[in-house]
Design an enzyme around this catalytic site. Structure first.
Site, mmCIF file in Angstrom:
data_model
loop_
_atom_site.group_PDB
_atom_site.id
_atom_site.type_symbol
_atom_site.label_atom_id
_atom_site.label_comp_id
_atom_site.label_asym_id
_atom_site.label_seq_id
_atom_site.Cartn_x
_atom_site.Cartn_y
_atom_site.Cartn_z
ATOM 1 N N GLY A 218 -38.228 8.166 -28.034
ATOM 2 C CA GLY A 218 -38.451 8.133 -29.473
ATOM 3 C C GLY A 218 -38.405 6.709 -29.999
ATOM 4 O O GLY A 218 -38.738 5.744 -29.302
ATOM 5 N N SER A 219 -37.935 6.547 -31.217
ATOM 6 C CA SER A 219 -38.027 5.250 -31.894
ATOM 7 C C SER A 219 -37.101 4.182 -31.330
ATOM 8 O O SER A 219 -37.217 3.009 -31.718
ATOM 9 C CB SER A 219 -37.764 5.430 -33.388
ATOM 10 O OG SER A 219 -38.818 6.166 -33.984
ATOM 11 N N THR A 220 -36.174 4.522 -30.444
ATOM 12 C CA THR A 220 -35.388 3.462 -29.803
ATOM 13 C C THR A 220 -36.307 2.523 -29.026
ATOM 14 O O THR A 220 -35.989 1.352 -28.839
ATOM 15 C CB THR A 220 -34.320 4.034 -28.849
ATOM 16 O OG1 THR A 220 -34.943 4.783 -27.803
ATOM 17 C CG2 THR A 220 -33.331 4.914 -29.590
ATOM 18 N N PHE A 221 -37.477 3.025 -28.616
ATOM 19 C CA PHE A 221 -38.399 2.202 -27.837
ATOM 20 C C PHE A 221 -39.128 1.188 -28.710
ATOM 21 O O PHE A 221 -39.820 0.303 -28.199
ATOM 22 C CB PHE A 221 -39.412 3.094 -27.100
ATOM 23 C CG PHE A 221 -39.783 2.579 -25.737
ATOM 24 C CD1 PHE A 221 -38.849 2.563 -24.715
ATOM 25 C CD2 PHE A 221 -41.066 2.126 -25.471
ATOM 26 C CE1 PHE A 221 -39.177 2.094 -23.452
ATOM 27 C CE2 PHE A 221 -41.415 1.654 -24.211
ATOM 28 C CZ PHE A 221 -40.458 1.634 -23.191
ATOM 29 N N LYS A 222 -38.974 1.312 -30.012
ATOM 30 C CA LYS A 222 -39.562 0.309 -30.902
ATOM 31 C C LYS A 222 -38.911 -1.065 -30.700
ATOM 32 O O LYS A 222 -39.472 -2.091 -31.099
ATOM 33 C CB LYS A 222 -39.454 0.767 -32.354
ATOM 34 C CG LYS A 222 -40.364 1.949 -32.669
ATOM 35 C CD LYS A 222 -40.114 2.528 -34.054
ATOM 36 C CE LYS A 222 -41.011 3.752 -34.299
ATOM 37 N NZ LYS A 222 -40.690 4.474 -35.544
#
Length: 485
Positions: A218-222
């Site tokens: 999810g958005s942790t990969f941003k």
């Protein structure tokens, strides 16, 4: 001799030759590997004849052998069974050594390792009882207990690392199990327990922190996408980038929307820093396509994505797809599509940012000692890679601080401590609630702990789950335990 007899004698000779080669290969070439197999009954009997080494946390045994009055002589016990189950693994006369340190370092614990050869010779000459080596783990007992308590009855995993050394400070996977049910000398009870554990649909014996079915981040990969943007030299944290309510994607009629279906800033524009703070999907989808698949994958690899690690347990490699078209790249840039990670890998990403861009090899064993407390091995910290420059790491730190101070991660705030972090809400299966994520580190400068938390299917919040609501408080509790807050 007539021809048929001659041919028969040649066949017999070949068979005897094959038998001789086979038996020689087994007795000499394969002998050591066969003997060291943990399920080898003769090896187990030999190992049970001597005391197995302890596994310790802060000097306290979390796995130890006690004398028994049956033919096996020693019973393996786990004083804090479920709390440390995925770290210790199990040691069973029926099923051998498996999982955790018991499986990964069986040779040291049993005393059969080549590293202990001179110690064994010395014990024989002095008449001393032979014992296995003991292993002191890097685990912080308070952080481990805090992770266990905060995760509660929810399925998921928590990993905490020391950013500067790679030491694993906490590793919790839920649900857990009690290894003592497998170390019992009651064979029938052990077999039943084994069948029950393996039949359990929640898979309690799977270490979700480092293995099993990997998670979309999810958005942790941003964080990774932001790192690629900053490293490209084309963007700074203050760069204005598109952040519309929905992003039209090429080659498909399905656009990429923001969670709230609203633009991320005035005139559909947003700074990179603010995009991370509010987790703007459209901005990062656009950014992924702008950077290109090669730079995106290269940056992920620098953080360790794809590496095969042992800590000493084997870690399932995280992955980014080898081939990505533009819509897939946009989805991957926000941690969706087929990007898959372990919680350990996500903790490594935060730890690298905290450590001025340097990725340290995660490890669980602080030192190996003999029964008389002589230090036999003390592995030094090991650098894996330089994921980003120190300047990029500083910019990412400021951006991640913004997430906790004024973004989606405010639930991770700690009084008197600057915390950097990133939330994530990962869609993974139609009809199921999303996984909730949080990763971060503290203090923001001179960091002592980096953490990653995943709660499967939103945990107790279900469809109302979000990383900031569900996972961030768990990460906060672990960071507080390490910092003594």
């Amino acid at each position: 001799m007539n021809a048929p007899l001659r041919r028969l004698s040649m066949v017999v000779a070949l068979l005897f030759s094959a038998l001789l080669v086979s038996s020689t290969f087994i007795q000499f070439v394969q002998a050591k590997s066969l003997q060291e197999r943990p399920e080898n009954r003769r090896t187990l009997l030999a190992n049970y004849a001597r005391e197995r080494g302890q596994i310790l946390v802060g000097g306290t045994p979390v796995a130890k052998s006690v004398a028994s009055d049956d033919e096996l002589k020693w019973l393996r016990t786990y004083p804090k069974g479920e709390l440390y189950a995925h770290l210790t693994g199990y040691y069973s006369f029926t099923y051998g050594a498996g999982g955790g340190i018991e499986g990964a370092e069986n040779a040291l614990l049993s005393g059969s390792s080549d590293k202990l050869f001179y110690r064994r010779v010395s014990d024989i000459l002095t008449g001393k009882d032979q014992t296995g080596a003991s292993l002191e783990l890097t685990i912080n007992a308070k952080a481990q207990a805090a992770a266990e308590k905060a995760l509660g009855d929810q399925r998921g995993a928590v990993v905490a690392l020391d950013p500067s050394t790679g030491e694993v400070l906490a590793l919790v996977s839920h649900p857990s199990y009690d290894p003592s049910v497998l170390s019992s000398h009651d064979t029938d009870a052990v077999v039943k327990a084994w069948k029950d554990l393996n039949a359990d649909p929640t898979r309690p014996m799977v270490d979700r922190a480092i293995a099993g079915n990997l998670y979309p981040p999810g958005s942790t990969f941003k964080i990774v996408t932001s790192a690629a943007a900053l490293e490209s030299g084309k963007f700074t944290e203050e760069s204005q980038i598109p952040g519309p309510a929905t992003l039209d994607l090429p080659q498909t009629s399905d656009p990429l929307p923001n969670d709230d279906r609203q633009p991320c800033g005035p005139d559909n524009k947003v700074t990179l820093k603010r995009a991370l703070e509010i987790s703007c999907n459209t901005a990062f989808g656009w950014l992924g396509m702008e950077l290109g698949a090669d730079d995106f994958r290269s940056q992920a690899a620098k953080f360790g994505i794809g590496d095969r690690l042992t800590i000493p347990m084997t870690v399932t490699p995280s992955s980014v797809p080898a081939e990505l078209n533009e819509p897939q790249l946009a989805q991957s840039a926000i941690g969706q599509y087929d990007v898959r990670v372990t919680p350990l890998q996500v903790a490594m990403i935060s730890a690298a940012v905290a450590n001025r861009g340097i990725v340290m090899k995660p490890h669980l064993v602080k030192k190996v000692t003999s029964s008389d407390l002589e230090v036999l091995d003390e592995p030094p910290p090991e650098q894996l890679s330089q994921a980003v420059t120190p300047d990029t790491a500083s910019a990412l730190t400021r951006m991640m601080q913004g997430v906790v101070e004024d973004g989606t991660g405010t639930a991770a705030q700690i009084d008197g401590v600057d915390v950097a972090g990133k939330t994530g809400t990962a869609q993974h299966e139609i009809g199921k609630p999303p996984h909730a994520w949080f990763t971060g580190f503290a203090p923001a400068v001179d960091s002592k702990v980096a953490v990653a938390v995943v709660v499967e299917d939103g945990g107790n919040a279900g469809n109302e789950a979000a990383g900031g609501r569900v996972a961030a408080p768990i990460a906060k509790a672990v960071m507080q335990a390490v910092l003594g807050k």
